[in-house]
Structure formats: structure tokens, C-alpha cells
Enzyme design. Structure first.
Site, PDB file in Angstrom:
ATOM      1  N   ARG A  45       0.842  -1.201   0.000  1.00  0.00           N
ATOM      2  CA  ARG A  45       0.000   0.000   0.000  1.00  0.00           C
ATOM      3  C   ARG A  45       0.883   1.259   0.000  1.00  0.00           C
ATOM      4  NH1 ARG A  45      -5.614   0.409   3.470  1.00  0.00           N
ATOM      5  NH2 ARG A  45      -6.752   0.493   1.546  1.00  0.00           N
ATOM      6  N   VAL A  96      -6.655   3.646  11.639  1.00  0.00           N
ATOM      7  CA  VAL A  96      -6.558   2.242  11.216  1.00  0.00           C
ATOM      8  C   VAL A  96      -7.955   1.636  11.113  1.00  0.00           C
ATOM      9  CG1 VAL A  96      -4.249   1.933  12.183  1.00  0.00           C
ATOM     10  CG2 VAL A  96      -6.243   1.417  13.580  1.00  0.00           C
ATOM     11  N   SER A 137     -10.210   7.150  13.255  1.00  0.00           N
ATOM     12  CA  SER A 137     -11.064   6.020  12.861  1.00  0.00           C
ATOM     13  C   SER A 137     -12.392   6.158  13.590  1.00  0.00           C
ATOM     14  CB  SER A 137     -10.460   4.688  13.290  1.00  0.00           C
ATOM     15  OG  SER A 137      -9.084   4.647  13.089  1.00  0.00           O
ATOM     16  N   GLU A 173     -14.002  11.549  11.180  1.00  0.00           N
ATOM     17  CA  GLU A 173     -13.978  11.992   9.791  1.00  0.00           C
ATOM     18  C   GLU A 173     -15.342  11.737   9.159  1.00  0.00           C
ATOM     19  OE1 GLU A 173     -11.638  13.806   8.155  1.00  0.00           O
ATOM     20  OE2 GLU A 173     -13.519  13.849   7.054  1.00  0.00           O
ATOM     21  N   PHE A 174     -15.889  12.744   8.505  1.00  0.00           N
ATOM     22  CA  PHE A 174     -17.215  12.586   7.896  1.00  0.00           C
ATOM     23  C   PHE A 174     -17.140  12.476   6.375  1.00  0.00           C
ATOM     24  CE2 PHE A 174     -18.035  14.754  11.953  1.00  0.00           C
ATOM     25  CZ  PHE A 174     -19.004  13.908  12.485  1.00  0.00           C
ATOM     26  N   LYS A 228     -20.478  10.745  15.663  1.00  0.00           N
ATOM     27  CA  LYS A 228     -20.063  10.087  14.418  1.00  0.00           C
ATOM     28  C   LYS A 228     -20.947   8.866  14.146  1.00  0.00           C
ATOM     29  CE  LYS A 228     -17.689   8.445  11.044  1.00  0.00           C
ATOM     30  NZ  LYS A 228     -17.447   8.972   9.757  1.00  0.00           N
ATOM     31  N   GLY A 281     -24.094   0.315   1.178  1.00  0.00           N
ATOM     32  CA  GLY A 281     -22.873  -0.460   1.408  1.00  0.00           C
ATOM     33  C   GLY A 281     -21.847   0.469   2.013  1.00  0.00           C
ATOM     34  N   CYS A 284     -18.761   1.925   6.557  1.00  0.00           N
ATOM     35  CA  CYS A 284     -19.180   2.577   7.802  1.00  0.00           C
ATOM     36  C   CYS A 284     -20.599   2.293   8.265  1.00  0.00           C
ATOM     37  CB  CYS A 284     -19.032   4.088   7.652  1.00  0.00           C
ATOM     38  SG  CYS A 284     -17.336   4.606   7.754  1.00  0.00           S
ATOM     39  N   GLN A 286     -23.140   0.017   8.077  1.00  0.00           N
ATOM     40  CA  GLN A 286     -23.556  -1.183   8.815  1.00  0.00           C
ATOM     41  C   GLN A 286     -22.755  -1.330  10.108  1.00  0.00           C
ATOM     42  OE1 GLN A 286     -24.632  -4.689   6.737  1.00  0.00           O
ATOM     43  NE2 GLN A 286     -23.452  -5.989   8.093  1.00  0.00           N
TER      44      GLN A 286
END
Ligand code: UDX
Ligand code: ADP
Length: 483
Positions: A45, A96, A137, A173-174, A228, A281, A284, A286
Site C-alpha cells: 500500500r 486504522v 477512525s 472523519e465525515f 459520528k 454499502g 461505515c 452497517q
């Protein structure tokens, strides 16, 4: 305890994923005086983030390549050097993965915090001087407590006698995938939760370089963490609500688009997030709802837990319902039939397939013995194989007669590099992702390549119904009671 107002010069972000990568790229771009080191254990990555060919970045986000080009090597660095980067940092972002637990206590609902805990331990071991630790996260409420406990246990002088101290902040984070750069550059709000006002202001001053002050909200730690989860739960709830109405529309002759427009014109309801589709989908929605469910049960609120659980239950039902109606319309069986799947990503403008509705729908159809020809402009075939837990086969030749899999009734799939290839010999097209190219397809041409009678199942409500029907194809469109 009040800590000194820290001017942040060096940031370390642990985790170079969908959140960490774009967020740090924008911070580095907007704050050229701050050195931003993004670290990850995943070597491939990091290599992709450092690739000189910007089309190989590990994440596809419109506008990200230009920002990386500007900042990389200037004040934005990607590496696997986790420990030295923590040691040099005034501020460490934890970004993470926190997937839903698959075993043990809270399995299927609670978040698996092992990566977050590992990060907290690494920070506790390597940090020097005063360090502000920022939870980026999405985490269950009161995770900051765990991080604080780990850090506090290691507070105290370093080997050279210098004092060490930590402050934990929550800064969820949105950003949404596909619009990450726009969301980061012009956010609706930035939320900072914490108890230490100096640390909060240090972080606020970074965002304030490009975000107006009135959009930077300050709360306590727990409100920030809970906000969040709740924001995502509310958004997901709107999708389940409109999808439940779509099913009713199909049976009553109403059209969900018209209903959505009518209700969305009420300013109290608002028009956004009312597109009916194959269900939500993404990494986040679910996960966050299941977290709320777990939290509610844990605190003895079973009715609250059941309320939110139903948002997920309806989402799964919508996906199964779509697979079932495909089978029903294709004379009750798809065994050995070729179906073209258009789109596999969980939404347009991303290569992410986490919790994509396409996965469940494809699996349901594979269980029924379907032959799936899958086309997505951005998703790699290896990813599809991993999501379906089924290796691809070589595309069977139409001229060679029925393939072995077709005769045995086994479900199989293969990737296609264009829509024409996917529809060849197919009995149906399923539109599963709303990629813009699917809006302007030439149905007259595609219809010629299909086996008749052929269907288009438009789960996103994006194709022109008249063009499809005038090409001699049958159509089902989500929430459209008139088809
Ligand atoms: C979401 C939140 O929007 C974001 O604020 C948070 O930080 C992360 O989770 P994301 O998962 O990237 O972002 O995508 P989003 O645009 O919210 O879409 C989520 C799912 O809902 C997608 O599968 C999408 O297709 C679906 N959706 C969205 C609908 O079915 N209908 C809609 O009207 C909107
Ligand atoms: P998100 O969508 O939340 O950004 P991703 O799965 O895309 O999640 O990214 C999370 C990243 O965090 C992964 O690339 C993973 O390798 C990395 N990661 C997890 N644990 C650690 C750790 N202890 N140190 C460094 N990187 C880590």
C-alpha cells in the site's frame, strides 16, 4: 491538567487507508509548514502511495492525484517507518481499520479494536515529549478511555529523563468516498472532542487554515464519538426508509422518485439521501449501526437496540429481494443463465467494494447457479474474487455450446472489460452501481447482443425507461410501480 499550547510542526498518521491517505494529503496541501508522515504496515500500500505513476495510487478519489503530486516529497511522506515517525511527531492520528468483530464477545456487532489498541501501545512505546493523540477512525463510544489508559500507563520520563505526556482527542472523519477531497476541503463541519482545551485549539488551528471558525465544533470526547456513530446511523436510516417505501411503490403503482421529490421538498425532511437503490454499502454504515446496537444492549436499552437493528435488517432484505425478483422474472430459474452485472463498487466514483450490495446480490444469484459476467470500471477482478470467495473462470465461448459449469448448474463468474462483452448472450443486465457511463448506454446496440426475451433490472433507477423498452427489452426499475 492543562498542557502547553502546542504549535504542530510534525504529524504522524498511522494507517494509509481510505481515511488516513486523503485526509493527510489535504492537511499537507493546506499546511505546507507541517511535515506529515503517513505510515502503514502494509508495504505494498505504501509503495502504491509512492508510485511515480499517480494512476497507481491505492485509492481512487477524484482530485486526490493532483494533491498528492503537489505535496508528496515536499511535506507529505508515505512510509513503513512507524516507530521513528511516532517519535518525531507532536500529533499522532490513529486512522486504522476497525471492522466488526467476527468472533468472541460482541461478535457480529462490536468493533474489533485490536488494531487501535496496537497503535496505542506503539505510541505509548515510541512517543517523545508531549504528544496529542487523535482518534480519526470511527470508534465505539468510550474508546478514547482505552487509549488513554494505555498511554497513561506509560506516561513519565523518557530514558533521557525528559518528561513525556499524552492528550487524547476525538476528531471523527465525515468524508464520503468518491467525494473525499471535496468533503475535506469544504466540510459541513469539523468535530473535535476532548477535555484539554489547549490540545483542542492546537488541532483546531490546523483546520482553521482552510475551514471557517464557525464550522469547527468543540464537544466533550463522548459526544464527539457518539455523534459520528449517530450521523451514519441517521443517514443509513433514511436509505432503509426510502427502500421500504420503494417496495410499497412497486406494489401500488407509485413511483419512488416522485415520492422522494415530494417529501424531500419539505425543508424539514430535505432532499438528500433519498435515492432508493440496492441498499447501502460501504465500510461505515452497517458497522456503525451495529456498534449502536451493541452499545444500546450493553447499557440495557433493548428497544433502542432493536430500533437500529431493523435499519440493517431492512437493508439486507432489500438485497435479497432484488436477487429473488430477478430469479422470478427469469421464469423462476437462473441456473445456467448468463447475467451481466454492471457495477460492483458500493457506489460510483470509488473502487471500494466493502459491504457492497453487489456482493450479496451476486452471491444469491451464484447460489441459484447463475453465470455472472461482471463489469466495473474501477474494481479489480482479484477484489471481486475475494469478495465472492470464488475464483473467476475463463469467459466461456458462446459458440462452443453450453460450458461444463452451465451443464452442472454451478454458479460461476468472470470479469469483463466493457459492457458489450458483459451483455453478450446474457438474459439480463443488472445495474448495481450508479456509474455515470451507465446512464447513457446505447440500449439498441446492447439489446442486439442479448438472448431474448431479455431484461434490464435497474436497481439504481438511472436508465431511460423508454429507451430500454423501445429496444425491445423488458425493464424492472427499483420503486417504479408503473413498470
Ligand atoms: C458514509 C458517510 O456519508 C460519511 O459521512 C462517513 O464518513 C462514512 O460513511 P460513504 O460510505 O463513503 O460515506 O458513502 P455514502 O455516500 O454515504 O453512501 C453509502 C451508501 O449508501 C452507498 O452504498 C450508497 O450507494 C448508498 N446510498 C446513498 C443510497 O442508496 N441512497 C442515497 O440516497 C445515498
Ligand atoms: P479506513 O477506511 O478506516 O481508512 P483501511 O482499511 O482503508 O481503513 O485502512 C486502514 C489501514 O491501517 C490499513 O492500510 C492497515 O494496513 C493499517 N494499519 C492497521 N494497523 C496498523 C498499525 N498498527 N500500524 C500501521 N498501520 C496499520
Amino acid at each position: 491538567m492543562k498542557t502547553p499550547l502546542t504549535e504542530i510542526r510534525n504529524i504522524c498518521c498511522i494507517g494509509a487507508g481510505y481515511v488516513g491517505g486523503p485526509t493527510m494529503a489535504v492537511i499537507a496541501d493546506r499546511c505546507p509548514k507541517i511535515q506529515v508522515n503517513v505510515v502503514d504496515l502494509n508495504e505494498s500500500r505504501i509503495a502504491a502511495w509512492n508510485d511515480s505513476d499517480l494512476s497507481n495510487l491505492p485509492i481512487y478519489e477524484p482530485g486526490l492525484d493532483k494533491i498528492v503530486q503537489r505535496a508528496r516529497g515536499r511535506n507529505l511522506y508515505f512510509s513503513t517507518e512507524v516507530e521513528p515517525s511516532i517519535a518525531n511527531a507532536d500529533m499522532v492520528f490513529i486512522s486504522v481499520n476497525t471492522p466488526t468483530k467476527t468472533r468472541g464477545l460482541g461478535s457480529g456487532q462490536a468493533s474489533d479494536l485490536r488494531w487501535v489498541e496496537a497503535c496505542a501501545r506503539q505510541v505509548a512505546k515510541c512517543a517523545q515529549g508531549h504528544t496529542i493523540v487523535v482518534e480519526k477512525s470511527t470508534l465505539p463510544v468510550r474508546t478514547a478511555e482505552t487509549i488513554q489508559a494505555i498511554l497513561q500507563a506509560s506516561q513519565g520520563p523518557q530514558s533521557n529523563g525528559e518528561p513525556r505526556s499524552f492528550v487524547v482527542l476525538s476528531n471523527p472523519e465525515f468524508l464520503a468516498e468518491g467525494t473525499a477531497i471535496k468533503d475535506l476541503e469544504t466540510p459541513d463541519r469539523v468535530l473535535i472532542g476532548g477535555e484539554d482545551s489547549h490540545a483542542i485549539e492546537s488541532l483546531a488551528s490546523i483546520y482553521n487554515k482552510w475551514v471557517p471558525s464557525e464550522k469547527i465544533l468543540r464537544t466533550n470526547l463522548w459526544s464527539s464519538e457518539l455523534s459520528k456513530l449517530t450521523a451514519n446511523a441517521f443517514l443509513a436510516q433514511r436509505i432503509s426508509s426510502i427502500n421500504s417505501v420503494a417496495a410499497l411503490c412497486e406494489l401500488t403503482g407509485a413511483d419512488v422518485k416522485e415520492v422522494a421529490k415530494a417529501i424531500g421538498s419539505d425543508t424539514r425532511i430535505g432532499s438528500k439521501f433519498l435515492n432508493s437503490g440496492p441498499g447501502f454499502g460501504g465500510s461505515c454504515f452497517q458497522k456503525d449501526i451495529l456498534n449502536l446496537v451493541y452499545l444500546s444492549r450493553y447499557f440495557g436499552l433493548p428497544e433502542v437496540a432493536d430500533y437500529w437493528q431493523n435499519v440493517v435488517t431492512l437493508n439486507t432484505w432489500q438485497q435479497d429481494r432484488i436477487a429473488r425478483l430477478v430469479v422470478k422474472n427469469l421464469f423462476g430459474t437462473v441456473t445456467g443463465k448468463r447475467l451481466a452485472l454492471f457495477g460492483f463498487a458500493f457506489k460510483a466514483n470509488t473502487n471500494d467494494t466493502r459491504e457492497a450490495p453487489a456482493i450479496r446480490i451476486a452471491k444469491d444469484l451464484l447460489d441459484e447457479g447463475a453465470q455472472l459476467a461482471i463489469y466495473d470500471p474501477k474494481v479489480e477482478s482479484l477484489q471481486i474474487a475475494s469478495d465472492l470467495k470464488l475464483p473467476q473462470i475463463t469467459p466461456p465461448s458462446l459458440k462452443a455450446g453450453p460450458s461444463k459449469a452451465e451443464l452442472s448448474g454451478e454458479g460461476t463468474w468472470w470479469p469483463c472489460s466493457k459492457v458489450e462483452e458483459a451483455v453478450s448472450g446474457a438474459d439480463a443486465v443488472l445495474i448495481l452501481t450508479e456509474w455515470s457511463q451507465f446512464r447513457g448506454l446505447n440500449w439498441d446496440e446492447l439489446a442486439q447482443l442479448m438472448r431474448k426475451p431479455a431484461w434490464v433490472f435497474d436497481t439504481r433507477g438511472i436508465v431511460n425507461k423508454e429507451e430500454v423498452t423501445s429496444a425491445g427489452l423488458k425493464i424492472w426499475r427499483v420503486g417504479d410501480g408503473a413498470t
